[in-house]
Design a protein around this motif. Structure first.
Motif, short mmCIF file in Angstrom:
data_model
loop_
_atom_site.label_atom_id
_atom_site.label_comp_id
_atom_site.label_asym_id
_atom_site.label_seq_id
_atom_site.Cartn_x
_atom_site.Cartn_y
_atom_site.Cartn_z
N ASP A 141 -0.74 9.83 -8.70
CA ASP A 141 -2.17 10.03 -8.45
C ASP A 141 -2.45 10.22 -6.96
OD1 ASP A 141 -2.82 9.88 -11.09
OD2 ASP A 141 -3.35 7.75 -11.04
N ALA A 142 -1.62 9.58 -6.12
CA ALA A 142 -1.81 9.67 -4.67
C ALA A 142 -0.97 10.76 -4.04
CB ALA A 142 -1.47 8.33 -4.02
N ALA A 143 -0.35 11.62 -4.87
CA ALA A 143 0.58 12.62 -4.34
C ALA A 143 -0.11 13.63 -3.44
CB ALA A 143 1.28 13.34 -5.49
N ARG B 1 1.28 12.66 3.71
CA ARG B 1 2.70 12.56 3.38
C ARG B 1 3.28 11.23 3.84
NH1 ARG B 1 6.67 15.82 1.72
NH2 ARG B 1 8.78 15.49 2.47
N GLY C 205 -2.29 12.97 -1.18
CA GLY C 205 -2.73 12.35 0.06
C GLY C 205 -1.78 12.64 1.20
N ALA D 196 1.88 7.56 5.11
CA ALA D 196 0.74 6.70 5.40
C ALA D 196 1.01 5.90 6.67
CB ALA D 196 0.50 5.76 4.22
N LEU E 162 4.87 0.70 -3.82
CA LEU E 162 4.13 0.11 -4.93
C LEU E 162 5.06 -0.61 -5.90
CD1 LEU E 162 1.73 3.09 -5.71
CD2 LEU E 162 1.34 1.16 -4.18
N ARG F 82 0.49 5.55 -10.32
CA ARG F 82 -0.29 5.40 -9.08
C ARG F 82 0.29 6.27 -7.96
NH1 ARG F 82 -0.19 -0.78 -7.87
NH2 ARG F 82 -1.35 -0.10 -6.01
N ILE F 83 1.61 6.36 -7.91
CA ILE F 83 2.26 7.21 -6.90
C ILE F 83 1.89 8.67 -7.12
CG2 ILE F 83 4.49 8.06 -6.06
CD1 ILE F 83 5.62 5.27 -6.68
N HIS G 121 0.83 -1.20 0.00
CA HIS G 121 0.00 0.00 0.00
C HIS G 121 0.87 1.26 0.00
CE1 HIS G 121 -3.31 -2.66 1.71
NE2 HIS G 121 -3.82 -2.14 0.60
N VAL G 122 2.10 1.12 0.49
CA VAL G 122 3.03 2.25 0.58
C VAL G 122 4.13 2.16 -0.47
CG1 VAL G 122 4.71 3.42 2.07
CG2 VAL G 122 2.57 2.56 3.05
#
Length: 322
Positions: A192-194, A198, A196, A200, A27, A189-190, A24-25
């Motif tokens: 796209d989640a930028a 800092r 979120g 997780a 990828l 994917r990284i 999840h962290v």
């Protein structure tokens, strides 16, 4: 007592849960995560030689969170002192006694970032704790927690301001690998989640007591004498190879056997097969080899030597007894 098929299935199921959680962290790096777990469950340590910004700190933190462990990060610099890693005794004026202040090495997973930027004296502060599981300060021994994993990173030796790790210290690392850049899909994917969080925070999937049980169970994986003979032949070949001036040590042979047992259990098997040895030969043996300077000048690398040895050393053909 030998591992049972049921225990192997239980072992593999937990590993899959941990790998899925860490992914999840981090990828697209399932293989490196599995190698990290192999090192942890084999009671060894991992060396990563990689460029900055590939997720080394995130992987160490995510792995610790997944097993409800603690993690610390030590940034190695030329002015770092051994006491900054292991801890030191400090005089307390109120009590009139010396008190031991624990250093960052007292954690489940310790990230030693850019280890080859520190002086050899500071690098050697990790040798005792990596081998013995404790540190000795002013004649007093202080055990670290179990399980205990050091994930050390080092810059490519060509970079300025680095000190080459001595052979004795390299031999303390169970495996050496690299995370590397993510592929295109993982990079998207990284990105796209930028937006979120800092950093997780993962929920643990197992407790430390379970990890300790897994370490004990991994030791009971069956390994046939023909497999240990294969490991011995591979190690012997590293010592006689014309491009090698320093072959793999006995510690390296033991490391390959330990890792093969754990890797077999990760695959859901209660016995080791030759492919387990082949899969781990490079990360376990390559960093332990000292190459002839002329061969290095000609472009020979330790991984290429191990690959050649694997081709030239026939694996056992007899059926493995289980």
């Amino acid at each position: 007592m030998t591992m049972t098929p049921e225990q192997a299935s239980w072992f593999a199921d937990i590993v899959e849960r941990i790998v899925g959680n860490v992914e999840h962290v981090v990828l697209g790096k399932s293989y490196v995560i599995r190698l990290s777990l192999t090192a942890l469950l084999s009671e060894g340590h991992l060396l990563l030689e990689d460029v900055p910004g590939t997720g080394k700190t995130s992987m160490a933190r995510a792995l610790a969170q997944s097993i409800r462990g603690t993690t610390t990060r030590v940034q190695f610099t030329p002015d770092l002192l051994p006491g900054d890693i292991t801890g030191m005794t400090v005089y307390d004026q109120r009590s009139g006694e010396f008190e031991f202040h624990r250093g960052p090495v007292f954690a489940t997973i310790v990230l030693a970032d850019e280890i080859n930027r520190a002086s050899p004296k500071t690098q050697s502060a990790l040798l005792e704790v990596m081998e013995e599981g404790h540190v000795t300060i002013d004649g007093v021994t202080h055990p670290v927690t179990a399980p205990f994993l050091v994930i050390a990173t080092q810059n490519p030796i060509e970079q300025a301001g680095t000190y080459r790790l001595p052979e004795a210290q390299l031999d303390r690392f169970l495996m050496k690998t690299a995370i590397g850049y993510p592929d295109h899909a993982a990079t998207v994917r990284i990105l796209d989640a930028a937006g979120g969080p800092r950093a997780a925070v993962l929920e643990p999937v197992v407790e430390l007591d379970v990890v300790r049980d897994m370490i004990a169970v991994a030791r009971t994986v069956h390994i046939d004498p023909v497999i240990t003979d294969y490991v011995a032949r591979l190690v012997d070949a590293t010592r006689t190879h014309p491009d090698v001036r320093l072959g793999a040590s006995v510690r390296g042979a033991l490391a390959l056997v330990r890792c093969a047992k754990t890797f077999a259990a990760i695959q859901g098997r209660h016995y080791v097969v030759p492919d387990d040895v082949k899969a781990l030969a490079e990360p376990v043996l390559a960093h332990r080899l000292g190459l002839d300077p002329e061969s290095e000048f000609d472009g020979v690398t330790a991984p290429s030597v191990v690959a050649q040895i694997l081709v030239e050393t026939p694996p056992p053909s007899d059926r493995v007894a289980v």
